[in-house]
Design a protein around this motif. Structure first.
Motif, PDB file in Angstrom:
ATOM      1  N   GLU A 423       0.845  -1.192   0.000  1.00 36.55           N
ATOM      2  CA  GLU A 423       0.000   0.000   0.000  1.00 36.55           C
ATOM      3  C   GLU A 423       0.880   1.241   0.000  1.00 36.55           C
ATOM      4  N   LEU A 424       0.798   2.038  -1.059  1.00 39.85           N
ATOM      5  CA  LEU A 424       1.620   3.236  -1.196  1.00 39.85           C
ATOM      6  C   LEU A 424       0.957   4.464  -0.585  1.00 39.85           C
ATOM      7  N   LYS A 425      -0.365   4.454  -0.544  1.00 41.19           N
ATOM      8  CA  LYS A 425      -1.115   5.585  -0.021  1.00 41.19           C
ATOM      9  C   LYS A 425      -2.341   5.046   0.706  1.00 41.19           C
ATOM     10  N   PRO A 426      -2.587   5.478   1.939  1.00 37.66           N
ATOM     11  CA  PRO A 426      -3.704   4.913   2.709  1.00 37.66           C
ATOM     12  C   PRO A 426      -5.057   5.355   2.174  1.00 37.66           C
ATOM     13  N   ILE A 427      -6.077   4.567   2.485  1.00 33.07           N
ATOM     14  CA  ILE A 427      -7.451   4.934   2.144  1.00 33.07           C
ATOM     15  C   ILE A 427      -7.904   6.024   3.100  1.00 33.07           C
ATOM     16  N   VAL A 428      -8.571   7.037   2.576  1.00 35.90           N
ATOM     17  CA  VAL A 428      -9.132   8.097   3.411  1.00 35.90           C
ATOM     18  C   VAL A 428     -10.642   7.898   3.452  1.00 35.90           C
ATOM     19  N   PHE A 429     -11.143   7.499   4.622  1.00 34.48           N
ATOM     20  CA  PHE A 429     -12.580   7.258   4.767  1.00 34.48           C
ATOM     21  C   PHE A 429     -13.330   8.537   5.145  1.00 34.48           C
ATOM     22  N   ASN A 430     -12.827   9.218   6.145  1.00 30.79           N
ATOM     23  CA  ASN A 430     -13.486  10.439   6.602  1.00 30.79           C
ATOM     24  C   ASN A 430     -12.441  11.537   6.742  1.00 30.79           C
ATOM     25  N   CYS A 431     -12.614  12.569   5.982  1.00 31.56           N
ATOM     26  CA  CYS A 431     -11.707  13.702   6.078  1.00 31.56           C
ATOM     27  C   CYS A 431     -12.509  14.963   5.816  1.00 31.56           C
ATOM     28  N   SER A 432     -11.986  16.083   6.247  1.00 33.44           N
ATOM     29  CA  SER A 432     -12.647  17.343   5.923  1.00 33.44           C
ATOM     30  C   SER A 432     -11.930  17.953   4.735  1.00 33.44           C
ATOM     31  N   ASN A 433     -12.653  18.698   3.964  1.00 31.53           N
ATOM     32  CA  ASN A 433     -12.075  19.312   2.788  1.00 31.53           C
ATOM     33  C   ASN A 433     -12.761  20.645   2.543  1.00 31.53           C
ATOM     34  N   THR A 434     -12.039  21.574   1.974  1.00 30.83           N
ATOM     35  CA  THR A 434     -12.601  22.883   1.668  1.00 30.83           C
ATOM     36  C   THR A 434     -13.016  22.919   0.204  1.00 30.83           C
ATOM     37  N   ILE A 435     -14.324  23.026  -0.008  1.00 33.26           N
ATOM     38  CA  ILE A 435     -14.844  23.177  -1.366  1.00 33.26           C
ATOM     39  C   ILE A 435     -14.736  24.646  -1.738  1.00 33.26           C
ATOM     40  N   GLN A 436     -14.093  24.939  -2.855  1.00 32.41           N
ATOM     41  CA  GLN A 436     -13.934  26.320  -3.292  1.00 32.41           C
ATOM     42  C   GLN A 436     -14.535  26.501  -4.673  1.00 32.41           C
ATOM     43  N   GLY A 437     -15.156  27.651  -4.869  1.00 31.23           N
ATOM     44  CA  GLY A 437     -15.778  27.923  -6.154  1.00 31.23           C
ATOM     45  C   GLY A 437     -15.845  29.407  -6.435  1.00 31.23           C
ATOM     46  N   ILE A 438     -16.315  29.740  -7.611  1.00 25.88           N
ATOM     47  CA  ILE A 438     -16.473  31.128  -8.020  1.00 25.88           C
ATOM     48  C   ILE A 438     -17.742  31.249  -8.851  1.00 25.88           C
ATOM     49  N   VAL A 439     -18.474  32.355  -8.636  1.00 27.75           N
ATOM     50  CA  VAL A 439     -19.728  32.592  -9.343  1.00 27.75           C
ATOM     51  C   VAL A 439     -19.501  33.691 -10.368  1.00 27.75           C
ATOM     52  N   LYS A 440     -19.925  33.414 -11.618  1.00 32.10           N
ATOM     53  CA  LYS A 440     -19.707  34.374 -12.706  1.00 32.10           C
ATOM     54  C   LYS A 440     -20.968  34.583 -13.536  1.00 32.10           C
ATOM     55  N   ASP A 441     -21.016  35.741 -14.191  1.00 33.60           N
ATOM     56  CA  ASP A 441     -22.050  36.029 -15.176  1.00 33.60           C
ATOM     57  C   ASP A 441     -21.698  35.257 -16.446  1.00 33.60           C
ATOM     58  N   ILE A 442     -22.632  34.452 -16.947  1.00 36.25           N
ATOM     59  CA  ILE A 442     -22.341  33.577 -18.082  1.00 36.25           C
ATOM     60  C   ILE A 442     -22.067  34.353 -19.365  1.00 36.25           C
ATOM     61  N   GLU A 443     -22.615  35.588 -19.477  1.00 36.44           N
ATOM     62  CA  GLU A 443     -22.466  36.344 -20.719  1.00 36.44           C
ATOM     63  C   GLU A 443     -21.153  37.117 -20.779  1.00 36.44           C
ATOM     64  N   ASN A 444     -20.802  37.768 -19.696  1.00 39.84           N
ATOM     65  CA  ASN A 444     -19.610  38.619 -19.750  1.00 39.84           C
ATOM     66  C   ASN A 444     -18.454  38.133 -18.884  1.00 39.84           C
ATOM     67  N   GLY A 445     -18.671  37.074 -18.108  1.00 35.33           N
ATOM     68  CA  GLY A 445     -17.610  36.515 -17.279  1.00 35.33           C
ATOM     69  C   GLY A 445     -17.303  37.288 -16.019  1.00 35.33           C
ATOM     70  N   ASN A 446     -18.079  38.339 -15.732  1.00 37.67           N
ATOM     71  CA  ASN A 446     -17.855  39.110 -14.515  1.00 37.67           C
ATOM     72  C   ASN A 446     -18.185  38.270 -13.286  1.00 37.67           C
ATOM     73  N   THR A 447     -17.383  38.444 -12.217  1.00 37.11           N
ATOM     74  CA  THR A 447     -17.665  37.711 -10.983  1.00 37.11           C
ATOM     75  C   THR A 447     -18.860  38.339 -10.269  1.00 37.11           C
ATOM     76  N   LEU A 448     -19.595  37.511  -9.531  1.00 40.18           N
ATOM     77  CA  LEU A 448     -20.834  37.956  -8.887  1.00 40.18           C
ATOM     78  C   LEU A 448     -20.754  37.721  -7.384  1.00 40.18           C
ATOM     79  N   SER A 449     -20.977  38.778  -6.616  1.00 45.91           N
ATOM     80  CA  SER A 449     -20.986  38.669  -5.158  1.00 45.91           C
ATOM     81  C   SER A 449     -22.402  38.456  -4.650  1.00 45.91           C
TER      82      SER A 449
END
Length: 646
Positions: A423-449
């Motif tokens: 086994e070179l890398k252990p199985i990860v059953f339960n871990c926390s992770n940070t989901i990151q994303g960005i919201v944009k206007d589909i027409e002009n690509g401007n970011t949206l707050s």
């Protein structure tokens, strides 16, 4: 020759032929019922060559090959069965066909048949797990590459599988390597020799020695397989066919059930061989494994109360040596398929083989954390442990991170081979992770707050975040959460949904959410040309024909009218002052009509449109007749209007 004399001879020949074929059908069916699959395959194949084809023949041929892990042939016969298009074919054949297609790496076709199986048996756990994990191949890619494997040199041309750790460096396993000289030692199921237990030890160079038989007291004229030992090595549990005085024994249906036996080592001899109390002549109990302190025994069985063809159970071993009541591990682990060959580690991780959970084909190896059966996911071990063939009977030493498993994949020495792995890398059953994303206007690509992102997992738990001033958002979640939907909302924008999983940190990508503006209904007397920010509508010079470059602008009008079905529009065409008033009025009328005809040709009801040309009668500046103006000033007057009139 007298024809009356030859007729009876012909009739006798025909009847003899029919009786012979009926006899072969009956014999083939008997072989299937008695699990003599090799003889059944031979009988049925001969009948098919003579033109016989039926649901029973195709299904039994498929089953005979499927249960012998010959998935290519199984796919062939199940395919012929399902082409019959009869209404009384059991849905299980849809599943077996899908599984067989996987094992010949026809994954898209397999998924298509799984969809049909899902419609036929929507409440089947295999269908439910597939439906929740349609991207299972991508998920398996993520868990792949964790192991380094090697085929053992001790493998034979026969079947070798079910390894077990025994006393430090000793390895005990099942093999059919030296049986089969006498006909009685050949198993009718697969035309292979019966299994015995063998043992091997490590040499000083780390290689395994030539295997020898484990014990004459345990190896009998039956199958012996899947051993497991207590920590001190003085107690063994193993699988054996139902037997009487050490000989192969069948029940009334002609089936020799599997049973778990135990034996103790005393004074250099294995003795006191006895059945476990929950064995039965009516069902099988097999493939035992002990937990670290010997207080629990895990095993596979089809006993009453099982979900599928083979489920994994656990039973308590009491201090007085008696056993509790076997408990089914439930539908998180078990499916309507086969879950088998369990192995429990010192840290309480259960490894098992299954063809019910989404996999690469045949039996795949899976892992689940038994100390956290509620939240911990069942994880496919991925490649190279798993392949498109049968991969099973895995054991692992968590200290050295090494172990063994068996597989009948291509490139092996025999029917089933044992492989070592690291086994070179252990199985990860339960871990926390940070989901990151960005919201944009589909027409002009401007970011949206200030966009609201609401995540809902498969347990209907909600997680909500809001995009910041740069359009970014992040949320801390547990790995393994399956998100069916993420709802995204923002004022003046269309409501949107996205799908994604929480993956291990090294695999997680930035999620991009694209939102479309709400198309507001135009006020009365407003001009859609300005509202939709259209480019000018161009026509050929001195012509009413629309230039192709303007089609996409008119298509925006069409889309808006389709989205706002209550709106009626008056199309107004204008020219500049150059040219005669009469000509300009004629030309603008023609252009208004051409514009309306184009919009109508795209599916808009002509009753929603009116139109008229105004020539140079509605000049917007002082560029009237005889007034010198620049081309730019004249262009202001050459225009199309789309006025909302209702």
């Amino acid at each position: 020759m007298n024809k009356l004399k030859i007729l009876p001879v012909i009739l006798i020949s025909i009847n003899s032929f029919l009786w012979a074929q009926e006899g072969k059908l009956k014999k083939a069916k008997t072989n299937i019922d008695n699990f003599a699959f090799v003889e059944a395959i031979s009988s049925y194949s001969e009948l098919v060559k003579k033109g016989y084809n039926s649901k029973d023949i195709f299904s039994n041929l498929g089953n005979a090959h499927y249960l012998n892990a010959n998935y290519k042939e199984a796919a062939n016969w199940y395919g012929k069965l399902l082409k019959l298009n009869t209404t009384d074919i059991d849905a299980e054949y849809l599943y077996r066909y899908a599984q067989s297609l996987k094992s010949i790496e026809k994954y898209s076709e397999s998924d298509s048949w799984m969809q049909k199986f899902n419609k036929a048996k929507a409440d089947d756990t295999r269908a439910l797990k597939f439906n929740k994990n349609k991207d299972y191949l991508e998920q398996i890619k993520i868990t792949s590459g964790r192991y380094q494997i090697e085929n053992l040199k001790i493998n034979s041309k026969a079947s070798d599988f079910s390894p077990s750790f025994y006393k430090n460096d000793l390895l005990v396993f099942s093999s059919a390597r030296d049986s089969g000289i006498a006909k009685k030692n050949i198993h009718a199921w697969n035309d292979k020799p019966f299994l015995n237990l063998f043992k091997t030890d490590k040499q000083s160079n780390g290689n395994l020695k030539e295997p020898v038989k484990f014990s004459k007291k345990i190896n009998k004229k039956t199958h012996e397989s899947s051993p497991t030992f207590s920590k001190d090595g003085n107690t063994i549990y193993f699988t054996r066919n139902n037997s009487s005085n050490g000989n192969f024994s069948r029940d009334k249906k002609g089936i020799s059930r599997l049973k778990v036996y135990t034996s103790t080592y005393k004074n250099g001899v294995w003795g006191n061989i006895r059945e476990l109390p929950f064995n039965s002549n009516d069902y099988s109990v097999a493939h035992p494994t002990l937990n670290s302190d010997g207080t629990k025994l895990y095993f596979a069985s089809d006993m009453p109360g099982s979900i599928g063809a083979s489920d994994i159970y656990v039973v308590d071993i009491k201090k007085n040596g008696k056993f509790g009541t076997p408990q089914n591990l439930g539908d998180k682990i078990n499916t309507e398929g086969n879950e088998t060959f369990p192995f429990i580690t010192d840290s309480n991780i259960l490894y098992f083989a299954s063809n019910g959970h989404p996999g690469l084909g045949g039996l795949d190896m899976f892992a689940a954390e038994m100390s956290n059966t509620v939240d911990s996911p069942v994880i496919n071990l991925g490649e190279p442990i798993n392949s498109n063939k049968d991969d099973f009977s895995l054991i692992i030493d968590e200290t050295s991170k090494s172990g063994y498993f068996a597989s009948n994949r291509k490139g092996g020495k025999g029917d089933d081979d044992i492989y070592s792995f690291l086994e070179l890398k252990p199985i990860v059953f339960n871990c926390s992770n940070t989901i990151q994303g960005i919201v944009k206007d589909i027409e002009n690509g401007n970011t949206l707050s200030n966009a609201i992102i609401k995540l809902i997992n498969d347990k209907n738990e909600e997680f909500t975040v809001i995009s910041n001033e740069s359009g970014h958002f992040k949320i801390d979640l547990k790995c393994g959460n399956k998100f069916n939907t993420a709802h995204v909302s923002l004022e003046k924008y269309e409501y949107s949904t996205i799908n994604f999983n929480v993956l291990p940190k090294e695999s997680q990508k930035l999620i991009e959410v694209l939102l479309s503006k709400v198309k507001e209904e135009a006020p009365l007397n407003s001009d859609l040309f300005h509202l939709l920010n259209l480019n000018p509508i161009y026509f050929e010079t001195n012509s009413s024909y629309i230039k192709k470059i303007s089609y996409k602008e008119l298509d925006k009008i069409v889309t808006y009218l389709k989205d706002n079905k209550a709106i009626r529009v008056d199309v107004r065409s204008h020219t500049d002052s150059r040219g005669s008033d009469k000509y300009n009025l004629w030309l603008s009328n023609k252009r208004a009509k051409q514009t309306m005809d184009y919009i109508i040709s795209k599916g808009i009801d002509k009753g929603r449109l009116t139109g008229k040309g105004y020539g140079e009668s509605q000049i917007l500046n002082n560029c009237s007749n005889s007034v010198k103006c620049s081309e730019e000033d004249h262009q202001i007057n050459r225009r199309s209007e789309f006025i909302v009139v209702e």
